[in-house]
Design a protein around this motif. Structure first.
Motif, short mmCIF file in Angstrom:
data_model
loop_
_atom_site.label_atom_id
_atom_site.label_comp_id
_atom_site.label_asym_id
_atom_site.label_seq_id
_atom_site.Cartn_x
_atom_site.Cartn_y
_atom_site.Cartn_z
N ALA A 155 52.29 7.71 76.11
CA ALA A 155 52.14 6.32 76.54
C ALA A 155 53.02 5.43 75.68
O ALA A 155 53.08 5.59 74.46
N ARG A 169 52.30 -1.16 74.56
CA ARG A 169 52.06 -2.21 75.53
C ARG A 169 52.10 -3.54 74.81
O ARG A 169 51.91 -3.62 73.60
N ARG A 212 46.26 -3.23 67.82
CA ARG A 212 45.51 -2.11 68.39
C ARG A 212 44.75 -1.33 67.31
O ARG A 212 43.75 -0.68 67.59
N LEU A 270 44.64 1.77 64.38
CA LEU A 270 45.23 3.10 64.28
C LEU A 270 44.46 4.16 65.06
O LEU A 270 44.94 5.27 65.22
N ARG A 271 43.28 3.85 65.55
CA ARG A 271 42.46 4.90 66.14
C ARG A 271 42.14 4.65 67.60
O ARG A 271 41.60 5.52 68.27
N HIS A 272 42.43 3.49 68.08
CA HIS A 272 42.14 3.21 69.49
C HIS A 272 43.44 3.27 70.29
O HIS A 272 44.50 2.98 69.76
N HIS A 273 43.31 3.65 71.57
CA HIS A 273 44.52 3.84 72.35
C HIS A 273 45.02 2.56 72.99
O HIS A 273 46.10 2.52 73.52
N ARG A 274 44.20 1.50 72.94
CA ARG A 274 44.69 0.24 73.47
C ARG A 274 43.98 -0.89 72.73
O ARG A 274 42.97 -0.67 72.06
N THR A 305 32.43 0.34 75.46
CA THR A 305 31.65 1.17 76.37
C THR A 305 31.52 0.54 77.74
O THR A 305 30.97 1.15 78.65
N PRO A 344 33.09 5.41 90.18
CA PRO A 344 31.77 5.49 90.76
C PRO A 344 30.71 4.91 89.83
O PRO A 344 30.93 4.76 88.64
N HIS A 352 27.72 5.77 84.90
CA HIS A 352 28.26 5.35 83.62
C HIS A 352 29.20 4.16 83.79
O HIS A 352 30.34 4.18 83.39
N HIS A 401 40.19 1.57 62.10
CA HIS A 401 39.40 2.33 63.07
C HIS A 401 39.13 1.59 64.36
O HIS A 401 38.72 2.18 65.34
#
Lengths: 458, 441
Positions: free
Chosen positions: A177, A180, A198, A200-204, A233, A289, A292, A436
């Motif tokens: 990726a 962004r 962002r 260092l540990r989250h993708h966005r 979440t 759907p 969750h 984090h």
């Protein structure tokens, strides 16, 4: 080898139908060999990549050349492809890992429009647990996320340095990726500055911020910052935080301009932001759907300086701190988290240390979103005795400087005069601590130096 | 509903269901790709330039000697073929082949196909009366003749319907296999076994190689209705030779690609390379329908916070000039996270179809074990199948299983093998073992 112009990929040069390096057959629109990664637009007999000194060649930059490169980039980075696209000489296929861009040295905060000061001080350097550098854009915090780098610039993957970038923002070679726009954002207005990253540990980056100022009916200026943290979440947390920050800012400034009292304006802004996030749930497509599936949600914290007072409003666990210039006087945390830990402490069931050590500490009990139990905005006004700064931040920062004293230690002494540099320094604290979570911090000098705002009476 | 403004090529859409979150170091990415085609024209086919006849169907009827025992079998086959001919739309090309130890053109018997209209349909049904049963069974020859007839006409959608009642006894298995290899990708074919003397593996192999359906018609009286349904299904096809194209980045390995609905069909070995890191998997012809595919890829491990594109899945249609048209595409992603709740979640679609694939395998292994006398293993496997069918709501399969085993406790998979099982029940279960149900919404 002569430097290639940026437009080289679109130049009408006849491309080889087989790779000159490894004889792999190529499709007419291939820009790089799928087997050996060779640049098919390059002249037929290139020297080894390590000897190319020019910064315009996407593949050529070397870690050793970073000093000269940084000087060139500082001026021109705004219109160039991401500076982080440089790769070192190692073959990424040999390592099998994503290559990380080398740090650039010898540049100062002021001359770097992209502002990676925090990252540059990272002692881990290119071997650290770092993400590739981002396309930093000093754009408005309200810009919607994930705009791919324009294809016309011929971007090259920041991870492998071999593939082009597809329309979806992924490398055509290694699939990585691409950075962004929201991954790293900075903004400075007169009297306020903010940085969002962002981490260092989250993708966005699911945090968002907005800044603004308004003229009060009495002619003085009000300066505001809004910081929101999307709830991971929940569904579309990045959209939730962006909507809340944008709506809250608009509502707050509009109300102040009409002469509404700051605490009322703040309460109105919180409720407007609450409704904006709630409205996102209504426009949901049934794409994921029902299982969750939580409605978009975020936290909200905002501070506005109006003359001799400032007002703070919040829902959730994003915080505001007061850090006086005179560090002899105590700093203060201005907000009370809507969180499990805060509730346990306020109910006297646990000590603060115990509560924050618990894994449930960060479970929030108040948020903006359609599934929130109620909109319960908290607003507080303060009239400090002396000058200082208000630090407005998400838990991505305060996790590493929780108490007011710790935060005061982290805030540079010249924060009031250099808010953007201070915000960057605070981001550095969070990243050095592990980064984090997404990190967003706004720094508001008090009293505001904006023209028209009077010094508070003693 | 037909729409005049739309082209005859249906609109394809792709939805991906996956949990993209992997734990640190995680490598396996699973995704269910739902492909739906809708809104194609109802003209029966994709018109090729200058060629209005777009679909061709060859009906292959077993005329071996065994078809006379009982004599109703041949009569029913004849009637069913007549019903199928009646179901042909005007303009569709067709032929009837009589199959024995060799293949013989019955109609139009001119080395090609006839174009359906009231006159040709009547002539074809007239020709059916001459069908008599004698001789052996060599299915490979039938398929090769069908291929010749279909390729003699310039039709885009090429389909066969094959009816047999016996084993392929009059040619070597290699001969059938080489015929299948030759015909694979050239036309699609549905296969039907009538009675209980045919070999399930043989027919499922034929249908699988030729991307068609397979079923048992235990009672010859049911043939006509089944033939009509098959023919209508074939008429509904609007676009042929669609491929599922999977692009994966460097260092990403494709573990498997399976069709999982409406039936389980492993396509992994049927990949043809379509460029660097791009492979095409055949899906045959499409009408208005929806199918699900399970794509599993192995990505290089990465640290938390990284995100990558694990695969790009598209539907492609070959163009006459050799290129291909991308109909639609979707992304399979991988995101590494330290959020255990996110990375340990299993996509309900992936879980469901993993269970359906295991169900098919458990039935096949259980019946195999039962045939070879390994009753303990058969009980265990079929018990597991009962459990899976019950848990996933696959009621049709559960009913078929209940004819082979006595179910004591479906939830725990406790079963007893029935001492006596009708051949038809066992063959029905085996033939239909790959039928799946979709995720309960």
């Amino acid at each position: 080898m002569p430097p290639l112009p940026e437009s080289a990929p679109s130049a009408p040069t006849a491309r080889p139908t087989i790779c000159p390096g490894c004889s792999e057959p190529q499709a007419p629109d291939d820009r790089f060999c799928g087997r050996c990664g060779r640049d098919l637009n390059a002249p037929p007999d290139p020297e080894p990549a390590g000897q190319e000194p020019d910064a315009a060649e996407p593949q050529g930059a070397e870690p050793q050349g970073a000093e000269s490169r940084a000087a060139g980039t500082a001026a021109g980075a705004a219109e160039q492809a991401p500076p982080g696209q440089a790769v070192n000489g190692a073959d990424p296929q040999a390592t099998g890992a994503f290559l990380l861009a080398p740090p650039r040295a010898g540049s100062s905060d002021e001359t770097l429009p992209l502002g990676f000061s925090a990252r540059l001080s990272d002692p881990d350097g290119p071997d650290g647990p770092d993400a590739p550098e981002r396309v930093g854009a000093p754009a408005a915090g309200t810009a919607p996320g994930s705009a791919p780098v324009p294809a016309s610039a011929g971007p090259v993957c920041v991870a492998c340095g071999l593939g082009g970038v597809d329309d979806d923002g992924y490398c055509e070679h290694c699939g990585h990726a691409q950075p962004r726009q929201r991954d790293h954002q900075e903004k400075e207005l007169e009297g306020v500055a903010a940085v969002s990253d962002r981490g260092l540990r989250h993708h966005r980056n699911e945090d968002a911020f907005t800044l603004g100022s308004a003229a009060l009916p009495d002619g003085s200026a009000a300066v505001a910052a809004v910081v929101c943290d999307g709830v991971s979440t929940a569904h579309r947390p990045d959209d939730a935080s962006a909507a809340a920050a944008a709506t809250g800012r608009e509502s707050l400034l509009a109300a102040l301009e009409q002469g509404t009292a700051p605490d009322e304006a703040m309460r109105g802004a919180l409720l407007a932001a609450f409704d904006a996030v709630g409205a996102l749930a209504a426009e949901e497509s049934p794409e994921p759907p029902a299982a969750h599936h939580n409605s978009p949600a975020c936290t909200y914290v905002s501070a506005v300086v109006t003359g001799p007072v400032f007002t703070v409003g919040w829902i959730g666990d994003s915080r505001a701190y007061w850090i006086p210039d005179d560090r002899g006087t105590p700093a203060a945390r201005l907000t009370e988290d809507d969180s499990w830990a805060a509730r346990m402490v306020s109910a006297g069931l646990m000590s603060e240390a115990e509560a924050y050590a618990d894994e449930r500490a960060h479970a929030i009990t108040g948020w903006l979103g359609a599934d929130a139990v109620e909109a319960d905005p908290h607003v507080a006004a303060f009239q400090p005795e002396g000058p200082g700064v208000i630090v407005v931040c998400t838990d991505g920062l305060w996790n590493y400087a929780e108490s007011a004293a710790e935060m005061a230690e982290a805030v540079p002494a010249d924060a009031r005069t250099r808010p953007l540099a201070s915000a960057r320094a605070l981001l550095g604290v969070a990243l050095d601590g592990g980064g984090h979570d997404n990190v967003t911090v706004a720094v508001l000098p008090f009293p505001t130096g904006v023209a028209g705002a009077g010094f508070p009476p003693a | 509903m037909p729409s005049l403004s739309k082209s005859n090529v249906p609109q394809f859409s792709v939805d991906v269901y996956q949990n993209e979150y992997l734990p640190e170091g995680g490598r396996e990415v699973n995704a269910i790709v739902t492909v739906t085609s809708t809104g194609g024209g109802t003209s029966g086919g994709r018109p090729l330039p200058g060629n209005p006849a777009a679909a061709g169907v060859v009906i292959m009827v077993d005329c071996s000697g065994s078809m006379e025992y009982p004599p109703t079998k041949m009569r029913n086959a004849r009637e069913a073929t007549a019903v199928a001919i009646d179901a042909l739309r005007d303009g569709v090309s067709f032929a009837v082949v009589a199959g024995t130890h060799q293949a013989r053109e019955v109609y139009p018997a001119n080395g090609g196909l006839a174009v359906a209209d009231p006159a040709t349909r009547a002539q074809a049904k007239q020709a059916l009366r001459k069908l008599t049963a004698s001789g052996g069974t060599a299915i490979g020859t039938w398929l090769r003749l069908a291929d010749r007839l279909l390729s003699a006409s310039d039709v885009a959608i090429r389909h066969g319907i094959l009816l047999t009642d016996g084993r392929n006894e009059h040619e070597k298995p290699e001969d059938l296999q080489s015929a299948l290899d030759a015909c694979s990708g050239r036309f699609t074919c549905d296969a039907r076994g009538v009675g209980t003397d045919w070999e399930v593996k043989e027919l499922t192999g034929i249908a699988s190689a030729l991307l068609g359906s397979v079923d048992i018609v235990a009672d010859p009286a049911g043939l006509a209705a089944d033939f009509q349904a098959m023919m209508e299904n074939a008429m509904g096809k609007e676009v042929a030779d669609v491929a599922l194209r999977v692009w994966a980045p460097q260092n990403v390995e494709i573990a498997f690609v399976k069709q999982v609905a409406p039936t389980v069909e492993d396509l992994t070995a049927r990949r043809t390379e379509a460029g660097p890191r791009v492979g095409d998997y055949p899906t045959g012809s499409w009408g208005d329908e929806s199918r699900d595919y399970h794509v599993c890829v192995k990505v290089p491990p990465a640290v938390v916070g990284q995100e990558m594109l694990a695969a790009r899945v598209s539907l492609v249609l070959p163009e006459p000039d050799g290129t291909s048209q991308v109909l639609t595409q979707a992304l399979v992603r991988a995101v590494w996270t330290d959020d255990m709740a996110a990375s340990t979640r299993i996509s309900p679609q992936v879980a469901h179809y993993t269970g359906q694939a295991e169900l098919a395998q458990a039935i096949q292994q259980g019946l195999e074990a039962r045939k070879s006398g390994d009753l303990d293993s058969a009980t265990a496997k079929l018990g597991r199948a009962v459990q899976l069918a019950s848990a996933s709501g696959n009621e049709d399969t559960a009913k078929l299983l209940a004819k082979v085993v006595d179910v004591v406790d479906a939830a725990n998979g406790t079963v007893r093998l029935k001492p006596k099982v009708a051949d038809a029940d066992e063959m029905t279960l085996e033939t239909r073992s790959t039928k799946t149900v979709r995720v309960k919404k």
